[in-house]
Design a protein around this motif. Structure first.
Motif, short mmCIF file in Angstrom:
data_model
loop_
_atom_site.label_atom_id
_atom_site.label_comp_id
_atom_site.label_asym_id
_atom_site.label_seq_id
_atom_site.Cartn_x
_atom_site.Cartn_y
_atom_site.Cartn_z
N TYR A 1 0.73 -1.16 -0.01
CA TYR A 1 0.05 -0.10 0.04
C TYR A 1 0.96 1.17 0.04
CZ TYR A 1 -3.84 -3.09 1.23
OH TYR A 1 -4.72 -4.12 1.37
N ASN A 2 2.10 1.16 0.82
CA ASN A 2 3.09 2.25 0.59
C ASN A 2 3.53 2.58 -0.77
OD1 ASN A 2 3.10 3.51 3.29
ND2 ASN A 2 3.06 1.37 3.88
N PRO B 1 5.89 1.99 5.65
CA PRO B 1 4.79 1.33 6.57
C PRO B 1 5.06 1.62 8.10
CG PRO B 1 5.94 -0.18 5.24
CD PRO B 1 6.57 1.00 5.02
N SER C 1 4.87 0.84 15.65
CA SER C 1 4.92 2.44 15.56
C SER C 1 6.18 3.07 15.38
CB SER C 1 4.67 2.68 17.26
OG SER C 1 6.02 2.51 17.95
C1 LIG Z 1 5.32 -6.69 12.39
C2 LIG Z 1 4.10 -5.76 11.92
C3 LIG Z 1 4.08 -4.77 12.79
C4 LIG Z 1 3.00 -3.79 12.29
N1 LIG Z 1 2.60 -2.72 13.13
C5 LIG Z 1 1.90 -1.82 12.72
C6 LIG Z 1 1.46 -0.56 13.37
O1 LIG Z 1 2.42 -0.34 14.43
N2 LIG Z 1 0.81 0.31 13.01
C7 LIG Z 1 -0.02 0.05 11.88
O2 LIG Z 1 -0.90 0.99 11.64
N3 LIG Z 1 -0.01 -1.14 11.15
C8 LIG Z 1 0.89 -2.04 11.59
N4 LIG Z 1 1.03 -3.03 10.80
C9 LIG Z 1 0.22 -3.57 9.78
C10 LIG Z 1 1.08 -2.69 8.48
O3 LIG Z 1 0.67 -1.46 8.44
C11 LIG Z 1 0.46 -3.30 6.98
O4 LIG Z 1 0.86 -4.84 7.12
C12 LIG Z 1 0.98 -2.55 6.01
O5 LIG Z 1 0.32 -3.12 4.84
C13 LIG Z 1 2.27 -2.73 5.66
O6 LIG Z 1 2.69 -1.79 4.52
P1 LIG Z 1 2.86 -2.10 3.14
O7 LIG Z 1 1.22 -2.51 2.59
O8 LIG Z 1 3.41 -0.88 2.17
O9 LIG Z 1 3.66 -3.37 3.01
C14 LIG Z 1 2.11 -3.99 11.26
C15 LIG Z 1 2.51 -5.12 10.37
C16 LIG Z 1 3.61 -6.02 10.70
C17 LIG Z 1 3.68 -7.22 9.82
#
Ligand SMILES: Cc1cc2nc3c(=O)[nH]c(=O)nc-3n(C[C@H](O)[C@H](O)[C@H](O)COP(=O)(O)O)c2cc1C
Length: 186
Positions: A16-17, A80, A84
């Motif tokens: 998504y990013n 992403p 946090s």
């Molecule tokens: C290890 C891990 C920790 C995460 N921690 C958070 C978080 O702190 N806050 C949040 O909004 N989403 C969190 N997520 C969900 C991510 O926002 C989500 O997987 C997102 O789709 C990752 O970005 P991408 O789609 O660009 O790969 C976490 C996901 C993973 C795998």
């Protein structure tokens, strides 16, 4: 013409990013900037380690990423939020690119360049907590981080199967980020 590099802190297929940074890039292009969008899944690099650097030098993909940073005036960065913070992939890529090589000035890939940061998450906060330390990091490596930023919450409902942002309000906001960076660089 201002040259902007757009990238995310995710190497995930369907990130998504990556979707939101691509959308922000359109706003910069519309404002006359030359934009290169890269997919970080194509820049797989080992975790930075000074022993590895001493024995083997800069890995090929890290060098390719750094070369791109060096060749651009400003960056659109979407990260992403993991627990946090911004992603380890992003920090690692920046760590490699921060290493001074022969004939370079310290932090040459970053110094006095401008960045606009953003985040996307399926969750309710949109990854905004990761943007706070990311802003600090980029400032500490001598970048100018514009005040404009966006954290896109509930992003899984705002992107289609092709990875395009479909929600009109979100598209407008992201285009605004690209425009802000292009205008600043002008
Ligand atoms: C290890 C891990 C920790 C995460 N921690 C958070 C978080 O702190 N806050 C949040 O909004 N989403 C969190 N997520 C969900 C991510 O926002 C989500 O997987 C997102 O789709 C990752 O970005 P991408 O789609 O660009 O790969 C976490 C996901 C993973 C795998």
């Amino acid at each position: 013409m201002a040259k902007i590099l757009a990238f995310s802190g995710s190497g995930r297929k369907g990130s998504y990013n990556h979707s939101i940074v691509k959308c922000a890039a359109e706003g910069a292009i519309a404002q006359g900037a030359e934009v290169t969008v890269i997919d970080m899944s194509e820049f797989d690099m080992p975790i930075f380690n000074e022993d590895l650097e001493a024995s083997e030098g800069m890995p090929e993909k890290a060098q390719a990423f750094k070369d791109l940073l060096m060749a651009h005036d400003g960056f659109l960065i979407a990260s992403p939020e993991y627990n946090s913070g911004y992603s380890a992939l992003l920090k690692n890529a920046i760590d490699w690119a921060s290493r001074m090589q022969e004939g370079e000035k310290p932090l040459q890939a970053f110094k006095n360049k401008a960045a606009v940061i953003m985040a996307a998450s399926p969750g309710g906060l949109g990854g905004i907590r990761g943007l706070v330390p990311l802003r600090m990091l980029l400032g500490n490596i001598s970048m100018i981080v514009l005040p404009n930023q966006l954290a896109v919450s509930g992003v899984s409902k705002l992107v289609n199967d092709e990875g395009d942002v479909t929600d009109e309000k979100t598209v407008k906001g992201l285009h605004g980020l690209g425009k802000a960076l292009a205008d600043f660089l002008k």
